[in-house]
Design an enzyme around this catalytic site. Structure first.
Site, PDB file in Angstrom:
ATOM      1  N   ASP A 181      31.196  -0.738  11.119  1.00  9.56           N
ATOM      2  CA  ASP A 181      31.982  -0.425  12.328  1.00  9.56           C
ATOM      3  C   ASP A 181      31.237   0.285  13.457  1.00  9.56           C
ATOM      4  O   ASP A 181      30.495   1.242  13.205  1.00  9.56           O
ATOM      5  CB  ASP A 181      33.140   0.515  11.977  1.00  9.56           C
ATOM      6  CG  ASP A 181      33.886   0.137  10.727  1.00  9.56           C
ATOM      7  OD1 ASP A 181      33.644  -0.941  10.193  1.00  9.56           O
ATOM      8  OD2 ASP A 181      34.721   0.947  10.305  1.00  9.56           O
ATOM      9  N   GLN A 209      28.579   2.716  11.704  1.00 12.17           N
ATOM     10  CA  GLN A 209      28.519   2.945  10.271  1.00 12.17           C
ATOM     11  C   GLN A 209      27.201   2.372   9.781  1.00 12.17           C
ATOM     12  O   GLN A 209      26.900   1.189  10.001  1.00 12.17           O
ATOM     13  CB  GLN A 209      29.705   2.250   9.579  1.00 12.17           C
ATOM     14  CG  GLN A 209      31.026   2.933   9.821  1.00 12.17           C
ATOM     15  CD  GLN A 209      31.152   4.208   9.006  1.00 12.17           C
ATOM     16  OE1 GLN A 209      31.504   4.175   7.841  1.00 12.17           O
ATOM     17  NE2 GLN A 209      30.866   5.345   9.613  1.00 12.17           N
ATOM     18  N   TRP A 249      26.471  -2.204   1.988  1.00 11.38           N
ATOM     19  CA  TRP A 249      27.242  -0.995   2.275  1.00 11.38           C
ATOM     20  C   TRP A 249      26.912   0.076   1.240  1.00 11.38           C
ATOM     21  O   TRP A 249      26.752  -0.218   0.059  1.00 11.38           O
ATOM     22  CB  TRP A 249      28.739  -1.339   2.248  1.00 11.38           C
ATOM     23  CG  TRP A 249      29.590  -0.215   2.730  1.00 11.38           C
ATOM     24  CD1 TRP A 249      29.938   0.056   4.011  1.00 11.38           C
ATOM     25  CD2 TRP A 249      30.214   0.798   1.931  1.00 11.38           C
ATOM     26  NE1 TRP A 249      30.730   1.178   4.070  1.00 11.38           N
ATOM     27  CE2 TRP A 249      30.915   1.647   2.799  1.00 11.38           C
ATOM     28  CE3 TRP A 249      30.233   1.073   0.556  1.00 11.38           C
ATOM     29  CZ2 TRP A 249      31.639   2.756   2.349  1.00 11.38           C
ATOM     30  CZ3 TRP A 249      30.949   2.170   0.108  1.00 11.38           C
ATOM     31  CH2 TRP A 249      31.642   3.000   0.998  1.00 11.38           C
ATOM     32  N   GLU A 290      43.109  -0.084   9.528  1.00 14.85           N
ATOM     33  CA  GLU A 290      41.889   0.707   9.719  1.00 14.85           C
ATOM     34  C   GLU A 290      41.552   0.770  11.209  1.00 14.85           C
ATOM     35  O   GLU A 290      42.019  -0.048  12.012  1.00 14.85           O
ATOM     36  CB  GLU A 290      40.708   0.057   8.975  1.00 14.85           C
ATOM     37  CG  GLU A 290      40.919  -0.069   7.471  1.00 14.85           C
ATOM     38  CD  GLU A 290      39.716  -0.632   6.713  1.00 14.85           C
ATOM     39  OE1 GLU A 290      39.374  -0.067   5.680  1.00 14.85           O
ATOM     40  OE2 GLU A 290      39.126  -1.636   7.165  1.00 14.85           O
ATOM     41  N   TRP A 323      34.774  -8.367   6.030  1.00 12.04           N
ATOM     42  CA  TRP A 323      34.580  -7.747   4.709  1.00 12.04           C
ATOM     43  C   TRP A 323      34.603  -8.751   3.566  1.00 12.04           C
ATOM     44  O   TRP A 323      34.118  -8.460   2.466  1.00 12.04           O
ATOM     45  CB  TRP A 323      35.631  -6.661   4.464  1.00 12.04           C
ATOM     46  CG  TRP A 323      35.285  -5.360   5.119  1.00 12.04           C
ATOM     47  CD1 TRP A 323      36.002  -4.687   6.070  1.00 12.04           C
ATOM     48  CD2 TRP A 323      34.128  -4.555   4.867  1.00 12.04           C
ATOM     49  NE1 TRP A 323      35.365  -3.525   6.438  1.00 12.04           N
ATOM     50  CE2 TRP A 323      34.207  -3.424   5.705  1.00 12.04           C
ATOM     51  CE3 TRP A 323      33.020  -4.675   4.027  1.00 12.04           C
ATOM     52  CZ2 TRP A 323      33.231  -2.420   5.724  1.00 12.04           C
ATOM     53  CZ3 TRP A 323      32.041  -3.674   4.044  1.00 12.04           C
ATOM     54  CH2 TRP A 323      32.162  -2.578   4.881  1.00 12.04           C
TER      55      TRP A 323
HETATM   56  C1  FRU Z   1      36.369  -0.417   8.282  1.00 10.94           C
HETATM   57  C2  FRU Z   1      36.100   0.709   7.294  1.00 10.94           C
HETATM   58  C3  FRU Z   1      36.730   1.988   7.760  1.00 10.94           C
HETATM   59  C4  FRU Z   1      35.882   3.029   7.090  1.00 10.94           C
HETATM   60  C5  FRU Z   1      34.516   2.407   7.149  1.00 10.94           C
HETATM   61  C6  FRU Z   1      33.645   2.749   5.984  1.00 10.94           C
HETATM   62  O1  FRU Z   1      35.451  -1.425   8.265  1.00 10.94           O
HETATM   63  O2  FRU Z   1      36.559   0.333   6.020  1.00 10.94           O
HETATM   64  O3  FRU Z   1      38.102   2.090   7.463  1.00 10.94           O
HETATM   65  O4  FRU Z   1      35.932   4.264   7.749  1.00 10.94           O
HETATM   66  O5  FRU Z   1      34.711   1.015   7.190  1.00 10.94           O
HETATM   67  O6  FRU Z   1      32.353   2.307   6.190  1.00 10.94           O
END
Ligand code: FRU
Length: 506
Positions: A51, A67, A75, A230, A312
């Protein structure tokens, strides 16, 4: 005489050879570009990105945090990566801004400029409001593992200090309690936080960013609920009908084309409650790869959006080498009236012009069967914008192709009144069985059709009818899709056809 011409011939050959060498050199350089590295979209130099976070504008600089897992291409422990730009187009990656700490890893959130020093960190401090995610607590399954915290920078984002009073918003027992997006609500003179709470958003207010009180909740019985909510964002946009509040909410899974996507609601916000004017579900972008997008803080009435160009469903599996993930092009969000109903439109920011290369234009093109533009766009090496208009919506297809017969097909289907992007023959598609092969978006506009495509080496973003129908998609061909053909089952006249090379920002 003979000698002279031989000498001349030799010189000419030598010049040609050296030109040829230069040409080869140039091609080698082009070929050295990493396969699938977006050439004019942001992607991290290395590691994983998801994100966009903390997007904020201050003193001529756009700050884009994201992120980030710097140690892997999948991830993992989340950090906030950081990049800056003065034009929303050229991005310079900066040192990592926020690292995990004893309270947890650093999940998504936002940033504000605290011009009046309400928090006491300093006038014009950039204050980041983010979710701490605590793995150890998560294992206890109490649901208390996500809470909201602050970090601040008093040197325009160069260095960051975590607030010693963290967390500022403890978890009341809600498993999904994250992604705070904070804005200044002028009418009630307070900070308002929009927080994702399971399948709803909860609004909180604060005078100083440190103490928060709950205002209300929105989401029950309205919108899409195929997955967790989210990364929300609450923004005010102007329209013919006056100012409106727009709530963006990303949802995963449950998007219109499988997996992740961002829905929006247009309505009213009175400083406490948000109420939607409509009950139908609408999407900022129907494409499978535009997620968790939010807007910059501190850009006045202009609202600029960037999303994560991924989904995702297969985010961790898309082909990658030293980095994985990237951003959509920066887009202006506006409201547009269609037959008395307001919709959000997204269009690439005009700053993209700063990297425009050569262009070609044709006023009227009659397509009978097919029109091949490969000779005209090949020089752009898969990096260009394509635009045209039709007097009325009729079936057509646009084929982005290469010499290996791989292709991405973008089209309009009058029978279903849908735009679509079909990447079923685009090369590498089988890294994950649910990689969306054909995505559709309803056509919302009536009458005259206008279309704009932004093609990069591994993505195409379709903005139809001034951004009313948007489809963002990735693709992974074995060689660049540098050919282009437009086809139609019935004769078609393309108006104002324009193809525009876009230079690399790397
Ligand atoms: C959205 C998410 C958010 C979270 C982040 C974790 O893509 O799932 O809700 O804060 O990614 O990386």
């Amino acid at each position: 005489m003979k000698k002279v011409s031989i000498a001349f011939y030799c010189i000419a050959v030598a010049i040609m050879a050296s030109c040829g060498n230069q040409q080869n050199k140039k091609e080698e350089i082009m070929d050295e570009r990493e396969q699938y590295r977006p050439q004019y979209h942001f992607s991290p130099k290395s590691g994983w990105m998801n994100d966009p976070n903390g997007m904020v504008y201050l003193n001529g600089t756009y700050h884009f945090f994201f992120q980030h897992n710097p140690d892997s291409t999948v991830w993992g422990p989340m950090h906030w990566g950081h990049a800056t730009s003065t034009d929303l187009v050229h991005w310079e990656e900066q040192p990592i801004a926020l690292f995990p700490d004893s309270l947890g890893t650093i999940f998504s959130g936002s940033a504000v400029v605290d011009k009046d020093n309400t928090a006491g960190f300093g006038e014009n401090a950039i204050v980041a409001i983010f979710t701490h995610h605590n793995d150890a607590i998560e294992k206890e399954r109490t649901g208390l593992h996500q809470y909201q915290s602050l970090a601040y920078s008093t040197d325009e984002g160069k260095t960051w200090t975590k607030y010693e009073g963290n967390p500022v918003l403890p978890n009341p027992g809600i498993w999904d309690f994250r992604d705070p997006k904070v804005m200044w609500h002028e009418a009630s003179k307070q900070w308002v936080m929009t927080l994702a709470t399971k399948q709803s958003v909860t609004f909180y207010a604060s005078p100083n960013l440190k103490e928060w009180n709950r205002l209300s909740e929105f989401g029950e019985g309205i919108g899409a609920h195929g997955g967790v909510w989210e990364c929300p964002d609450l923004i005010e946009l102007d329209s013919d009908k006056g100012k409106k509040w727009v709530l963006l909410v990303s949802i995963n899974p449950g998007g219109p084309n499988t997996g992740s996507a961002t829905q929006y609601f247009i309505g009213q916000f009175d400083g406490t409650h948000f109420k939607s004017d409509h009950t139908d579900t609408r999407w900022i972008d129907y494409g499978p790869e535009d997620y968790a997008g939010v807007t910059f803080f501190n850009t006045g009435d202009r609202k600029i959006f960037i999303g994560w160009m991924n989904n995702w469903e297969y985010a961790n599996e898309i082909p990658a080498t030293t980095w994985r993930g990237g951003a959509t092009i920066a887009r202006d969000l506006k409201l547009k009236d269609v037959d008395g109903q307001l919709f959000v439109v997204s269009e690439p920011v005009k700053e993209l012009e700063t990297i425009y290369g050569e262009a070609g234009e044709e006023a009227e093109v009659t397509v009978t069967d097919a029109y091949d533009l490969t000779d005209k766009v090949k020089r752009f090496k898969g990096q260009y914008s394509l635009e045209f208009e039709l007097d009325a919506a009729k079936d057509f297809t646009i084929h982005l192709v290469n010499s290996k017969q791989e292709e991405v097909v973008i089209g309009y289907d009058a029978k279903d009144n849908n735009y679509y992007v079909d990447r079923s023959k685009s090369g590498n598609t089988d890294f994950k069985d649910n990689f969306v092969l054909k995505a559709t978006a309803p056509r919302i506009a009536k009458g005259k059709l206008s279309l704009r495509l932004l093609v990069d080496v591994n993505s195409v973003e379709l903005f139809a009818d001034g951004g009313l129908s948007v489809l963002s998609n990735l693709f992974f061909p074995s060689e660049v899709l540098d050919g282009l053909r437009i086809a139609a089952p019935e004769q078609l006249t393309l108006k104002n056809l324009k193809y525009q090379g876009i230079n690399s920002i790397l």
